[in-house]
Design an enzyme around this catalytic site. Structure first.
Site, PDB file in Angstrom:
ATOM      1  N   SER A  86      26.491  41.286   8.764  1.00 18.99           N
ATOM      2  CA  SER A  86      25.068  40.925   8.602  1.00 18.99           C
ATOM      3  C   SER A  86      24.286  42.187   8.290  1.00 18.99           C
ATOM      4  CB  SER A  86      24.538  40.298   9.894  1.00 18.99           C
ATOM      5  OG  SER A  86      23.122  40.227   9.861  1.00 18.99           O
ATOM      6  N   TYR A 115      23.759  40.664  19.066  1.00 19.34           N
ATOM      7  CA  TYR A 115      24.377  40.156  17.830  1.00 19.34           C
ATOM      8  C   TYR A 115      24.516  41.285  16.812  1.00 19.34           C
ATOM      9  CZ  TYR A 115      24.205  37.700  13.265  1.00 19.34           C
ATOM     10  OH  TYR A 115      24.429  37.268  11.978  1.00 19.34           O
TER      11      TYR A 115
END
Ligand SMILES: NC(=O)c1ccc[n+]([C@@H]2O[C@H](COP(=O)([O-])OP(=O)(O)OC[C@H]3O[C@@H](n4cnc5c(N)ncnc54)[C@H](OP(=O)(O)O)[C@@H]3O)[C@@H](O)[C@H]2O)c1
Length: 261
Positions: free
Chosen positions: A139, A153
């Site tokens: 990401s 995350y």
């Protein structure tokens, strides 16, 4: 989008998280190129996946990863391509103090360990045949964390990106290509769930929560999130022989969100 129906003919692929969002788009894209695909999710029905084999397992556990690897090898008889898509942010908003040990562990168990465990189980079969392709879904948050809501995350994705690079160094000489993709905002139900979580924890409406994410990202110069199919197209390219010289790289697909090269 038209694609070569034989590009992935005879390719045996495992795609994690293939029943929704980006993973589903990847499964569809590979199948339309002729691949045999096994995918996995915690829920979902075989009927709705057509020719694709769906394994029901929780990849956040070691047992779930083992069950998928065994089912895939049984069904496919070998493995040529692994696309790790499963992942997502599960933590509450509220910054670092809201993240207890369990929240950290949950992020690591979903965003790092499924790739580590599945690679360990499946890559030896690629090494034995001297060929294979592995793609990890990281990401842009590994470089651009949203500190209020996704620190755990983002840190787990950073670990995944470093792991992917290390793996590429080891496996390149053995004929196996390893790359990563780093999406920005993808228009999926998971991204909408994050909007809802931020709205709930901050006591604001969803439009304001969406704007809060955009502000934290610094905007999206292209003006919109990516569609799952657009991310799947990048993954299909990296999986294909058209990308035969691309290895140890991470491709960002974010509409220009990350402000520097
Ligand atoms: N969406 C974004 O804006 C965005 C941005 C950057 C990066 N990413 C990354 O892109 C990837 C895909 O994101 P997405 O938004 O497309 O995901 P998604 O729509 O939430 O789909 C997730 C898929 O994984 C499955 N799954 C979730 N937890 C699982 C578990 N513990 N074990 C097995 N399967 C599980 C889900 O099915 P079940 O729920 O039935 O298990 C579903 O098929 C993720 O790695 C995410 O971190 C997403």
């Amino acid at each position: 989008m038209a694609c070569d129906p034989n590009e992935f003919a005879a390719r045996r692929a495992v795609v994690t998280g293939g029943t929704k969002g980006t993973g589903r788009a990847v499964v569809r894209r590979l199948v339309s190129g002729g691949a045999q695909v096994v995918t996995v999710a915690r829920s979902g029905s075989h009927e709705r996946m057509g020719d694709v084999t769906l394994v029901t397992a929780d990849l956040a556990t070691a047992a779930g990863c083992t069950a998928l690897a065994e089912a895939a090898l049984d069904r496919l008889g070998g493995i040529d391509l692994i696309v790790h898509v499963v992942g997502g942010s599960r933590s509450p908003g509220g910054g670092f103090a809201a993240l207890d040990d369990q929240a950290w562990q949950t992020e690591i168990d979903l965003n790092l360990m499924p790739a580590v465990r599945l690679d360990r189980l499946l890559i030896p079969h690629m090494i034995a045949q001297g060929a294979g392709v592995v793609i990890h879904t990281s990401s842009i948050q590994r470089r651009l964390p949203l500190h209020d809501s996704t620190t755990g995350y983002a840190a787990a994705k950073a670990a995944l990106s470093v792991y992917s690079k290390a793996l590429s160094k080891e496996l390149g000489p053995k004929g196996i290509r390893v790359n990563a993709v780093a999406p920005g905002w993808i228009y999926t139900s998971a991204a909408e769930a994050l909007v809802e979580r931020i709205a709930t924890s901050a006591g604001i409406d969803e439009a304001a929560a969406r704007q809060r994410i955009l502000d934290a990202l610094g905007g999206i110069p292209l003006g919109r999130p990516a569609q799952p199919e657009e991310v799947a197209e990048l993954i299909a390219f990296l999986a294909s022989d058209r990308a035969a010289a691309i290895h140890g790289a991470e491709y960002t697909i974010d509409g220009g969100t990350v402000p520097c090269a």
